[in-house]
Write an enzyme that holds these catalytic residues in place. Structure first.
Site, PDB file in Angstrom:
ATOM      1  CD  GLU A 177      -9.203   3.500  -2.575  1.00 38.73           C
ATOM      2  OE1 GLU A 177      -8.026   3.522  -2.956  1.00 38.73           O
ATOM      3  OE2 GLU A 177     -10.161   3.816  -3.309  1.00 38.73           O
ATOM      4  CG  HIS A 252      -4.559   4.165   0.503  1.00 38.17           C
ATOM      5  ND1 HIS A 252      -3.867   3.904  -0.664  1.00 38.17           N
ATOM      6  CD2 HIS A 252      -5.869   4.217   0.147  1.00 38.17           C
ATOM      7  CE1 HIS A 252      -4.714   3.818  -1.676  1.00 38.17           C
ATOM      8  NE2 HIS A 252      -5.929   4.014  -1.210  1.00 38.17           N
ATOM      9  CB  CYS A 373       2.119   0.783  -2.269  1.00 40.13           C
ATOM     10  SG  CYS A 373       1.500   2.255  -1.434  1.00 40.13           S
TER      11      CYS A 373
END
Length: 449
Positions: A177, A252, A373
């Site tokens: 990721e 995450h 992000c």
């Protein structure tokens, strides 16, 4: 010996014209809770753009990454839809709206998932290494990495200074990721550092695993990226994310921890064997002559649920030119009483954080993405910075161009049902075609049918 002067540049993703709330990300509480609501792509793009401009105005190195082509007609054709573009979209909307939603997602705006980046000070060959994330856990994201690699290649084109790998094989065993599960510690950005990889589970090893939501990053993927980048074992640390916080919506690591230079800012429940993680980081950094501080937020002051709802840790921790550390947080942190009280107490605690700046990123936050992000961190020395495509650096002129570009091409209302409108594809392609000229990206979009 002191390394050459280097900077941490943040490359933020421009929000794409198809920004919508389809609720595609199981495990991301905000994404699922706002499913089917109406989005405002124009507001989303402007919120992100204004964050970039403000940080550039404060003296930070700020770049822009372009959106990907969406809807992805290529994906829809790959799963059996045929005819002209309008027919492909109409049939997908009728027969498999979930696939049309995946093909239309603007999720590439969260460039913390675009790639993992290792600076030249850490790598065996002395180049900056990028590995685009395969994002294998989610269809709408698993289709990104090829396009992401083209975008990175258009910006970091000098192969003598930059190495852009292919994504890892797209299998759950190597689920990757990107930088959302990676950070780096060093005294100065140009010094050799310790790279910190956080994973949710080991595909082949033993250990605890989440029960409610999936662990998207594997230990095997993190180790593979470290090998690709030529990182030494004495300058890497691999830590497992606590399974119970994944089950609480921490999909995450950057939802529960953020690091910068010699500081790790995290929740007390972030990692398995947390104090052993601190000890390993401290030992490996000490061998480089680098101090380490763990600023740990206790559950008694800010719960994991508070952290997830406010995105306290999905923040940017930045070092200004005068050495002060700034914490960039979303407006939601001020709307949560416990989180706001904690932030207000930072000055009296004499922490490494000197100032807190608040940003309105409401459109991104509703889909589960905060300040961290939206950016990909890339450490560059002066020669490497000079080798970057100069058109992508944020300044007054680029801000004015992009602000007007958004006004010309973006809708101010987009519901999931609007994804069936074939005009949206034409609008998106027109926007991206113009953007290639603004950013000097060349043929980064192929617009293949």
């Amino acid at each position: 010996m002191q390394a050459s002067k280097a900077y941490e540049a943040n490359f933020d993703g421009l929000v794409g014209p198809t920004h919508n709330y389809a609720g595609l990300s199981f495990g991301n509480v905000a994404s699922r809770s706002n499913e089917k609501s109406v989005a405002n792509p124009k507001a989303a793009a402007k919120q992100g753009l204004r964050k970039m401009k403000r940080l550039a105005d404060l003296g930070f190195q700020q770049g822009v990454l372009p959106p990907l082509e969406r809807p992805s007609i290529r994906l829809l054709r790959d799963v059996g839809f045929s005819g002209d573009d309008a027919s492909v979209i109409a049939r997908a909307a009728r027969e498999a709206p979930e696939l049309l939603a995946a093909a239309s997602s603007a999720s590439a705006m969260w460039t913390a998932n675009a790639a993992t980046v290792s600076p030249s000070a850490d790598t065996e060959d002395g180049r900056v290494h990028f590995t685009p994330a395969n994002l294998a856990a989610k269809l709408h994201r698993a289709i990104e990495h090829g396009e992401t690699r083209r975008s990175l290649g258009a910006i970091f084109a000098d192969e003598a200074r930059f190495r852009i790998h292919h994504a890892l094989p797209g299998t759950p065993a190597l689920g990757d990721e990107g930088a959302a599960n990676h950070t780096r510690f060093a005294r100065e950005y140009g010094d050799k550092g310790v790279e910190f990889f956080v994973y949710g589970k080991s595909e082949y090893g033993q250990g605890p695993q989440p029960q409610r939501y999936p662990a998207r990053q594997t230990l095997e993927a993190s180790r593979a990226v470290a090998r690709l980048h030529g990182l030494s074992s004495d300058a890497t640390v691999f830590a497992q994310q606590s399974p119970d916080v994944i089950d609480a919506g921490v999909f995450h690591n950057d939802v529960i921890a953020v690091g910068n230079r010699t500081t790790l800012f995290c929740h007390e429940r972030a990692f398995v064997d947390q104090h052993k993680v601190y000890d390993e980081l401290r030992t490996k950094l000490d061998a480089l002559g680098t101090p380490f501080t763990a600023l740990e937020v206790p559950e008694s002051e800010v719960s994991v649920e508070d952290a997830v709802s406010s995105y306290l840790f999905n923040s940017q921790l930045l070092s200004s030119a005068d050495g002060r550390q700034l914490l960039i947080v979303p407006q939601e942190c001020r709307e949560n009483a416990r989180v706001a009280a904690y932030l207000d107490s930072l000055a009296s605690r004499k922490t490494p954080i000197d100032e807190v700046l608040v940003f309105d990123l409401r459109e991104s936050m509703k889909n589960g993405g905060g300040p961290a992000c939206l950016r990909l961190r890339v450490v560059l020395d002066e020669a490497e910075r000079a080798a970057v495509n100069t058109r992508v650096w944020m300044n007054d002129a680029l801000f004015t161009q992009l602000d007007a570009w958004i006004d010309r091409h973006y809708r101010d209302r987009l519901a999931p049902a609007d994804l069936a409108d074939p005009k949206l594809l034409a609008e998106s392609r027109a926007a991206l075609d113009e953007l290639t000229t603004i950013l000097g990206l060349g043929a980064v979009y192929d617009f293949q049918r």
